[in-house]
Design a protein around this motif. Structure first.
Motif, PDB file in Angstrom:
ATOM      1  N   PRO A   1     -17.449  54.260  36.412  1.00  0.00           N
ATOM      2  CA  PRO A   1     -17.039  54.922  35.164  1.00  0.00           C
ATOM      3  C   PRO A   1     -17.903  54.514  33.977  1.00  0.00           C
ATOM      4  N   GLY A   2     -18.660  53.408  34.134  1.00  0.00           N
ATOM      5  CA  GLY A   2     -19.482  52.911  33.038  1.00  0.00           C
ATOM      6  C   GLY A   2     -20.634  52.080  33.552  1.00  0.00           C
ATOM      7  N   PHE A   3     -21.452  51.591  32.631  1.00  0.00           N
ATOM      8  CA  PHE A   3     -22.676  50.893  33.006  1.00  0.00           C
ATOM      9  C   PHE A   3     -22.393  49.580  33.734  1.00  0.00           C
ATOM     10  N   ALA A   4     -21.390  48.835  33.317  1.00  0.00           N
ATOM     11  CA  ALA A   4     -21.116  47.528  33.912  1.00  0.00           C
ATOM     12  C   ALA A   4     -20.799  47.645  35.404  1.00  0.00           C
ATOM     13  N   VAL A   5     -19.985  48.636  35.765  1.00  0.00           N
ATOM     14  CA  VAL A   5     -19.631  48.834  37.169  1.00  0.00           C
ATOM     15  C   VAL A   5     -20.849  49.313  37.960  1.00  0.00           C
ATOM     16  N   LEU A   6     -21.656  50.186  37.343  1.00  0.00           N
ATOM     17  CA  LEU A   6     -22.872  50.664  38.005  1.00  0.00           C
ATOM     18  C   LEU A   6     -23.821  49.500  38.291  1.00  0.00           C
ATOM     19  N   LEU A   7     -23.982  48.607  37.322  1.00  0.00           N
ATOM     20  CA  LEU A   7     -24.851  47.443  37.520  1.00  0.00           C
ATOM     21  C   LEU A   7     -24.300  46.533  38.611  1.00  0.00           C
ATOM     22  N   ALA A   8     -22.984  46.339  38.617  1.00  0.00           N
ATOM     23  CA  ALA A   8     -22.369  45.515  39.662  1.00  0.00           C
ATOM     24  C   ALA A   8     -22.632  46.124  41.040  1.00  0.00           C
ATOM     25  N   GLY A   9     -22.535  47.447  41.142  1.00  0.00           N
ATOM     26  CA  GLY A   9     -22.812  48.124  42.404  1.00  0.00           C
ATOM     27  C   GLY A   9     -24.245  47.906  42.856  1.00  0.00           C
ATOM     28  N   ARG A  10     -25.191  47.968  41.918  1.00  0.00           N
ATOM     29  CA  ARG A  10     -26.600  47.749  42.250  1.00  0.00           C
ATOM     30  C   ARG A  10     -26.853  46.317  42.744  1.00  0.00           C
ATOM     31  N   VAL A  11     -26.213  45.352  42.120  1.00  0.00           N
ATOM     32  CA  VAL A  11     -26.379  43.957  42.528  1.00  0.00           C
ATOM     33  C   VAL A  11     -25.833  43.748  43.935  1.00  0.00           C
ATOM     34  N   ILE A  12     -24.661  44.314  44.230  1.00  0.00           N
ATOM     35  CA  ILE A  12     -24.067  44.185  45.565  1.00  0.00           C
ATOM     36  C   ILE A  12     -24.944  44.894  46.603  1.00  0.00           C
ATOM     37  N   GLN A  13     -25.495  46.064  46.241  1.00  0.00           N
ATOM     38  CA  GLN A  13     -26.444  46.744  47.122  1.00  0.00           C
ATOM     39  C   GLN A  13     -27.616  45.836  47.472  1.00  0.00           C
ATOM     40  N   ALA A  14     -28.127  45.140  46.476  1.00  0.00           N
ATOM     41  CA  ALA A  14     -29.309  44.308  46.659  1.00  0.00           C
ATOM     42  C   ALA A  14     -29.065  43.160  47.624  1.00  0.00           C
ATOM     43  N   VAL A  15     -27.841  42.634  47.658  1.00  0.00           N
ATOM     44  CA  VAL A  15     -27.523  41.552  48.601  1.00  0.00           C
ATOM     45  C   VAL A  15     -27.721  42.041  50.031  1.00  0.00           C
ATOM     46  N   GLY A  16     -27.217  43.245  50.335  1.00  0.00           N
ATOM     47  CA  GLY A  16     -27.392  43.813  51.668  1.00  0.00           C
ATOM     48  C   GLY A  16     -28.841  44.088  51.994  1.00  0.00           C
ATOM     49  N   THR A  17     -29.581  44.620  51.021  1.00  0.00           N
ATOM     50  CA  THR A  17     -30.995  44.925  51.234  1.00  0.00           C
ATOM     51  C   THR A  17     -31.800  43.662  51.497  1.00  0.00           C
ATOM     52  N   ALA A  18     -31.491  42.593  50.778  1.00  0.00           N
ATOM     53  CA  ALA A  18     -32.218  41.334  50.935  1.00  0.00           C
ATOM     54  C   ALA A  18     -32.036  40.747  52.327  1.00  0.00           C
ATOM     55  N   ILE A  19     -30.884  40.955  52.922  1.00  0.00           N
ATOM     56  CA  ILE A  19     -30.606  40.392  54.249  1.00  0.00           C
ATOM     57  C   ILE A  19     -31.286  41.189  55.354  1.00  0.00           C
ATOM     58  N   ILE A  20     -31.317  42.516  55.209  1.00  0.00           N
ATOM     59  CA  ILE A  20     -31.693  43.365  56.345  1.00  0.00           C
ATOM     60  C   ILE A  20     -33.152  43.241  56.737  1.00  0.00           C
ATOM     61  N   MET A  21     -34.061  43.046  55.759  1.00  0.00           N
ATOM     62  CA  MET A  21     -35.488  43.040  56.103  1.00  0.00           C
ATOM     63  C   MET A  21     -35.886  41.830  56.941  1.00  0.00           C
ATOM     64  N   PRO A  22     -35.559  40.595  56.545  1.00  0.00           N
ATOM     65  CA  PRO A  22     -35.871  39.452  57.415  1.00  0.00           C
ATOM     66  C   PRO A  22     -35.158  39.535  58.767  1.00  0.00           C
ATOM     67  N   LEU A  23     -33.924  40.036  58.768  1.00  0.00           N
ATOM     68  CA  LEU A  23     -33.184  40.177  60.028  1.00  0.00           C
ATOM     69  C   LEU A  23     -33.899  41.143  60.960  1.00  0.00           C
ATOM     70  N   MET A  24     -34.406  42.243  60.416  1.00  0.00           N
ATOM     71  CA  MET A  24     -35.112  43.228  61.227  1.00  0.00           C
ATOM     72  C   MET A  24     -36.372  42.622  61.856  1.00  0.00           C
ATOM     73  N   MET A  25     -37.168  41.909  61.068  1.00  0.00           N
ATOM     74  CA  MET A  25     -38.402  41.322  61.593  1.00  0.00           C
ATOM     75  C   MET A  25     -38.116  40.252  62.640  1.00  0.00           C
ATOM     76  N   THR A  26     -37.103  39.424  62.382  1.00  0.00           N
ATOM     77  CA  THR A  26     -36.763  38.357  63.334  1.00  0.00           C
ATOM     78  C   THR A  26     -36.268  38.936  64.653  1.00  0.00           C
ATOM     79  N   THR A  27     -35.443  39.969  64.578  1.00  0.00           N
ATOM     80  CA  THR A  27     -34.919  40.607  65.789  1.00  0.00           C
ATOM     81  C   THR A  27     -36.036  41.226  66.612  1.00  0.00           C
ATOM     82  N   VAL A  28     -36.980  41.880  65.942  1.00  0.00           N
ATOM     83  CA  VAL A  28     -38.116  42.486  66.637  1.00  0.00           C
ATOM     84  C   VAL A  28     -38.928  41.418  67.371  1.00  0.00           C
ATOM     85  N   MET A  29     -39.201  40.305  66.694  1.00  0.00           N
ATOM     86  CA  MET A  29     -40.001  39.247  67.311  1.00  0.00           C
ATOM     87  C   MET A  29     -39.278  38.612  68.496  1.00  0.00           C
ATOM     88  N   THR A  30     -37.958  38.675  68.511  1.00  0.00           N
ATOM     89  CA  THR A  30     -37.181  38.090  69.609  1.00  0.00           C
ATOM     90  C   THR A  30     -37.092  39.033  70.799  1.00  0.00           C
TER      91      THR A  30
END
Length: 497
Positions: free
Chosen positions: A115-144
């Motif tokens: 409904p406003g900027f604060a909630v939108l920013l919170a959503g972006r920060v939470i999105q970023a936590v998931g994005t930060a995890i997935i890339m190293p996990l993907m590379m490690t899984t491939v190498m295994t």
């Protein structure tokens, strides 16, 4: 006694682990699921760039506030990524995957209904936590999961994600904003992520060995100012220049504080490494192919992200292009990089990383020298030629680099290596953007102060920035000779140098 047990626990996977000889159908499918998930999550890193003016107008916020939708995302990623090496070793693959997808889905839903900027920013920060995890996990899984002789091909898929997703973000955002409400940017990715999650539930299995070590709290606390302030300072140093002003001098102070904390973080990890308790194990740099590849990776990422910043500045201020025009010019090169990911990977498997990288670094150099010829009357076709040449060069650079970096490490350091590589991408991208924009700003400001016309000053600034980039990439080209060739065999068996 406890310390001895920890060391034995960490050493055990090295003795038991053997490189797989085949890639099963289910595991191949699971890797594709990880890649699709990674693509969607990484796409969001640049999805807000074009939408910012619309969001600022609708939510009645200034540019200094609105830019946090991108800066906050980048900042969160730079803080979380260094921790993922330890998380991958402590948590099961499926658990960590669904944690990442859960964070991203929750953040996307919040942003879509904000409904406003604060909630939108919170959503972006939470999105970023998931994005930060997935890339190293993907590379490690491939190498295994992937056999040694197929890693180049599969790393080509990851290279596709890393190169295509950030480049497509502004183009997709421009098209959506032109025809739909900004909330569609978040709504459209939800079915893809949820669908990938369903397939992952069916096909993704737990891989690797778990090493349940205590997380060092001091290391975690140092990652926030160390990586966070450094990346944020670098990403905002040219903020004023991008809008026609000067450099953001406050950013230099932020970077200085960040670098001090980063030095303390490195010291702390070196101290903890001997007892195998480092949050981010920097012993990966003891392996010669890894640290050599890291130098080339940093330069290549800086060139790519720096170009993404320079080209819009040049197009808007000199050629008077709109953002959609810029996005469409960037698109062919991005699609080319994506399409070449797997074919280049096959070449790496056949001929080794070094031979494949030689044409890549040559093309990168040629493209940047072409860009030094940009002026007030440059035609679209010439800009497109330079951009496509650079994209072609980067396609022949990133895939062999990923194969070299990750293939040079023993299994017990793969998770930490993937976290280091992902962190390096963030820092190098921010640094490349900052350096090129600083050069552009300083040159154009000096000429404007001496009485030159604004368009002349902007053109000179762009020329100078591309000139420095061309010189750096050309000077770094001989480093490719130090990259292992095909004869090195399975690099995971190499000893550190």
């Amino acid at each position: 006694m406890r310390r001895e047990n920890e060391q034995q626990e960490s050493a055990q996977p090295q003795a038991e682990w053997q490189s797989p000889t085949t890639l099963g159908r289910d595991d191949n499918f699971a890797i594709w699921v990880l890649i699709v998930t990674g693509f969607v999550l990484i796409l969001n890193e640049t999805l807000m760039n074009v939408a910012l003016p619309v969001l600022m107008a609708e939510m009645h916020v200034e540019a200094s506030t609105g830019q946090w939708l991108t800066a906050g995302f980048l900042l969160t990623m730079s803080v979380v990524i260094p921790i993922t090496g330890t998380l991958i070793q402590r948590m099961q693959t499926r658990t960590l995957y669904f944690t990442a997808v859960g964070f991203f889905t929750l953040g996307t839903l919040l942003a879509a209904i904000a409904p406003g900027f604060a909630v939108l920013l919170a959503g972006r920060v939470i999105q970023a936590v998931g994005t930060a995890i997935i890339m190293p996990l993907m590379m490690t899984t491939v190498m295994t999961l992937v056999p040694t002789d197929m890693r180049g091909k599969v790393m080509g898929r990851i290279s596709m994600v890393i190169s295509l997703a950030p480049a497509l973000g502004p183009t997709i955002s421009g098209l959506v904003i032109q025809f739909f409400n900004w909330r569609v940017l978040f709504i459209m990715v939800l079915p893809i992520v949820i669908g990938a999650g369903i397939f992952a539930h069916l096909k993704l299995r737990n891989v690797g060995y778990k090493m349940y070590r205590k997380i060092d709290l001091l290391s975690v606390l140092l990652t926030v100012p160390g990586f966070g302030l450094t990346v944020y300072g670098l990403s905002t140093i040219g903020e004023g220049a991008a809008h026609g002003g000067g450099l953001n001098t406050q950013a230099f102070v932020i970077i200085a504080v960040g670098l001090v904390c980063l030095a303390l973080f490195v010291w702390r990890q070196s101290t903890l490494a001997e007892s195998n308790r480092a949050l981010l194990d920097l012993r990966v740099f003891k392996f010669r192919p890894f640290w050599i590849g890291s130098i080339l990776m940093a330069l290549s990422m800086a060139a790519m992200f720096g170009t993404f910043m320079l080209l819009p500045l040049y197009a808007a201020n000199v050629l008077d292009w709109d953002t959609l025009h810029v996005g469409l010019v960037l698109l062919p090169g991005s699609l080319l990089m994506a399409g070449l990911g797997q074919p280049v990977g096959r070449l790496v498997d056949l001929f080794g990383a070094r031979l494949v990288m030689i044409p890549g670094v040559v093309l990168n150099s040629v493209a940047l020298w072409l860009a030094t010829l940009f002026n007030e009357s440059t035609q679209t076709w010439f800009v497109l030629l330079a951009q496509v040449t650079l994209s072609l060069g980067l396609a022949f650079t990133f895939t062999p680099l990923f194969s070299t970096l990750m293939g040079s490490l023993p299994p017990h350091l793969t998770a930490h290596g993937s976290a280091v590589v992902s962190t390096l991408q963030q820092v190098a991208g921010a640094a490349g953007t900052a350096i090129f924009v600083m050069i552009f700003s300083a040159t154009s400001a000096a000429l404007a102060a001496s009485g030159s016309a604004e368009i002349t000053a902007y053109t000179a600034g762009v020329h100078q920035a591309y000139l420095v980039a061309a010189i750096l990439i050309t000077a770094a080209a001989p480093i490719v000779a130090l990259i292992p060739g095909k004869s090195s065999g399975d690099s995971t068996a190499q000893m550190p140098h």
